[in-house]
Design a protein around this motif. Structure first.
Motif, short mmCIF file in Angstrom:
data_model
loop_
_atom_site.label_atom_id
_atom_site.label_comp_id
_atom_site.label_asym_id
_atom_site.label_seq_id
_atom_site.Cartn_x
_atom_site.Cartn_y
_atom_site.Cartn_z
N THR A 1 0.81 -1.21 0.00
CA THR A 1 0.00 0.00 0.00
C THR A 1 0.85 1.27 0.00
O THR A 1 0.30 2.37 -0.03
N ASP A 2 2.16 1.13 0.01
CA ASP A 2 3.07 2.28 0.05
C ASP A 2 3.60 2.54 -1.36
O ASP A 2 4.30 1.70 -1.93
N ARG B 1 2.31 8.62 2.25
CA ARG B 1 2.99 7.64 1.40
C ARG B 1 2.29 6.27 1.37
O ARG B 1 2.35 5.56 0.37
N ASP B 2 1.68 5.90 2.49
CA ASP B 2 1.14 4.54 2.66
C ASP B 2 -0.30 4.66 3.13
O ASP B 2 -0.57 5.06 4.26
N PHE C 1 -1.16 2.86 6.49
CA PHE C 1 -0.24 2.99 7.63
C PHE C 1 -1.00 3.19 8.93
O PHE C 1 -1.92 4.01 9.01
N GLN D 1 11.47 4.02 8.12
CA GLN D 1 10.91 5.08 7.29
C GLN D 1 11.99 6.03 6.79
O GLN D 1 11.93 6.53 5.67
#
Length: 547
Positions: A339-340, A452-453, A456, A474
């Motif tokens: 997912t990132d 980014r994700d 998260f 990260q």
């Protein structure tokens, strides 16, 4: 200062200080100004400052006399940090500019190497020109104006930046040593002859001077004009945000967590995080929203086969890249969640097209990921088409396309980014975590990573240990290829082990002694050697002062 530097600095004072016209946009050769006239007016002081801006990205001999064509200064120094740390991995035995030698730890550990000499030489030239402006403004009798303060703020910031770079490379890390007694580097305040040679000051003395310079820089900037102009060229100039960003780095490196967090917040305010399209666009332009500071490299002054992108990007049309695609540590890449979107820049299934690949798996028939040649060739063609390269470029599993030329497959110049707001979020998160302020550290980390994700969940990292491990992950991912690996590993006291946890993908045969390196607290090879020419020339240094 030291006698060798005496001569270099004296030469620099009489050498024309080069600059570009307003906002560095013209495409003609640069103007020049003599040292005698450098302090005659605010306009001339600006030309001196512009010469330092240009000196960050030019081949060293074109701005500072006595330099060498083999290094284009921060084009080399920036990615060097990830090359040394084993983050930016070589896939084949190609060499140029000592780049392989650097990766093998056979460069900074040698007191006669070009790298140890030119990094020292370049940073002290920045200090000289900063001193020239700082001392000249103090003695000039000019009426204080906002423009004069803006120049002064940049001079103090440059001096702080240069000393931080020197002490982090040529001395033991602050957090892993004894800064009050560990030898640092010589302090230089002179800007004219005669120079006074100095011994090495302590690491603590250097850090104190950096802190003082940054305080003075911020005060000057608060009474300055702010950056002039706009766009990519404007971000070549230092401003109050850059001063806060360097203060955040300085404080983080010495464990002043409160100052690090506060300075990071101050630095990033006007630089919103990039969206997915911008993050995937190649990191080749100061125009990106979160760039706080970077060099805008104009076409007339490109460094061609001395550039950052020649050393680190897989789209630059040079032999270092075509024969030796740079890959990322597979342990890092494999840990990136689906997912990132940052994972998109690492091509896990790139075919291994180089028959001379260091892992011995190059060429169809040796690549274990492909058993069908048509599929092998088709994937290669697909990557070529997507990233603007051709079959003259080799490919390799886990190769990256984070750093991409704006015009891939060419040797056109691109900007060199030094500071982004993403780094400031990570500094804040790390500093707060180290203060045991877990809730606010989570907030700082979440602000970055949620962009980014999409999946998260920071709440699962609810202890200092788990949160710090996630912050480190990260940081390695977000800043990969931007040169922070060397100083991060020193601060965290981490070793290099390409063999651990399934392996990084690096070749032991290629990496030699650098395949496994003990952590900095027990291995002084992390410290750059003092240039031997410096020891030979400086009466206050001897062989016993060598790192």
């Amino acid at each position: 200062m030291i006698n060798k530097i005496k001569l270099i600095l004296l030469a620099a004072l009489f050498f024309p200080v080069l600059s570009c016209e307003d906002e560095f946009l013209e495409r003609t050769p640069t103007d020049a100004i003599s040292a005698d006239d450098a302090l005659a007016s605010v306009d001339n002081m600006q030309l001196v400052l512009n010469g330092v801006h240009r000196g960050l990205y030019s081949q060293s001999q074109t701005v500072f006399p006595g330099g060498n064509t083999g290094r284009a200064n921060d084009h080399y120094w920036v990615p060097m940090g990830d090359n040394l740390a084993g983050y930016l991995i070589h896939s084949a035995n190609a060499n140029n500019l000592g780049w392989r030698t650097n990766a093998q730890w056979n460069d900074h550990t040698v007191q006669t190497s070009l790298t140890t000499e030119l990094l020292w030489y370049h940073r002290y030239n920045i200090i000289l020109h900063a001193n020239l402006l700082i001392n000249g403004i103090a003695e000039s009798g000019f009426t204080e104006t906002a423009r004069l303060n803006e120049i002064l703020g940049q001079a103090y910031t440059y001096r702080a930046m240069a000393y931080l770079s020197l002490v982090q490379h040529y001395a033991k890390g602050y957090l892993i040593g004894n800064p009050e007694t560990d030898p640092g580097v010589p302090l230089l305040f002179s800007s004219e002859s005669p120079f006074t040679s100095q011994p090495r000051s302590s690491v603590q003395d250097i850090y104190d001077q950096i802190g003082s310079d940054l305080t003075d820089a911020i005060t000057a900037f608060e009474n300055g004009t702010g950056r002039s102009g706009s766009g990519a060229a404007a971000k070549s100039q230092l401003n109050i945000d850059v001063a806060y960003g360097i203060r955040a780095r300085w404080a983080l490196s010495k464990g002043d967590w409160e100052t690090a967090a506060a300075s990071a917040v101050a630095a990033r305010q006007d630089y919103p995080l990039m969206n997915e399209a911008d993050w995937l666009s190649g990191f080749n332009s100061n125009e990106l929203s979160e760039v706080i500071w970077g060099s805008h490299v104009i076409e007339a002054e490109t460094t061609f086969f001395r550039s950052y992108f020649y050393l680190a990007s897989n789209t630059f049309n040079g032999s270092q890249i075509r024969n030796n695609p740079k890959i990322a540590d597979r342990r890092l890449v494999d840990a990136i969640p689906e997912t990132d979107y940052r994972g998109k820049v690492f091509i896990v299934d790139a075919p291994n097209t180089n028959t001379s690949a260091a892992n011995g798996q190059g060429g169809f028939g040796n690549d274990p990921n492909y058993t069908d040649q048509a599929e092998f060739n088709a994937r290669r063609a697909e990557i070529n088409a997507e990233y603007g390269i051709s079959n003259s470029f080799n490919q390799h599993p886990y190769m990256h396309f984070k750093l991409k030329n704006a015009n891939p497959g060419t040797i056109d110049p691109d900007d060199v980014i030094y500071m982004r707001s993403s780094e400031m979020y990570l500094i804040e998160a790390e500093a707060l975590a180290m203060m045991d302020d877990i809730p606010n550290a989570q907030i700082a980390l979440e602000a970055l990573v949620n962009e980014r994700d999409s999946a998260f969940d920071v709440s699962v990292f609810n202890t200092k240990q788990t949160l710090m491990e996630q912050i480190k992950f990260q940081r390695r991912l977000e800043l990969w290829g931007e040169g922070f690996g060397y100083t991060d590993k020193i601060r965290w006291d981490e070793n290099i082990d390409h063999a651990a946890d399934g392996g990084s993908g690096a070749s032991q045969v290629l990496y030699q002694q650098a395949y496994q390196i003990d952590r900095p607290s027990i291995n002084d090879d992390w410290i750059f050697k003092i240039p031997q020419a410096e020891i030979n020339a400086n009466p206050n240094l001897s062989s016993s002062d060598q790192n």
